[in-house]
Design a protein around this motif. Sequence first.
Motif: not given
Length: 80
Positions: A44-50, A36-41
């Motif tokens: 944001l979680m991925i970017l906030s960690v990476s 499934t596609g990734l949601t905006g949330t």
Amino acid sequence: RGLTENPWVPGTIGIIVVLQLLFTYLPPMQTLFGTTGLTGTTWLMILSVSLPLLFIVELEKFVIRRWSQPPQPSAQAAEQ
């Protein structure tokens, strides 16, 4: 230098990004692979960690390059 040194690298990275997006968001691919596609949330979680990790690693590399001393020749090597 690095990414721009080889003219094939930027184009190859672009192709891989496009293929990854097609794999993730194209409905036939989602059906085929059960994704499934990734949601905006989620993004944001991925970017906030990476992004902080990327910043920390790049800062570490900068510090090591800036303050590391080149190896000094030993006394034995100087005598030879």
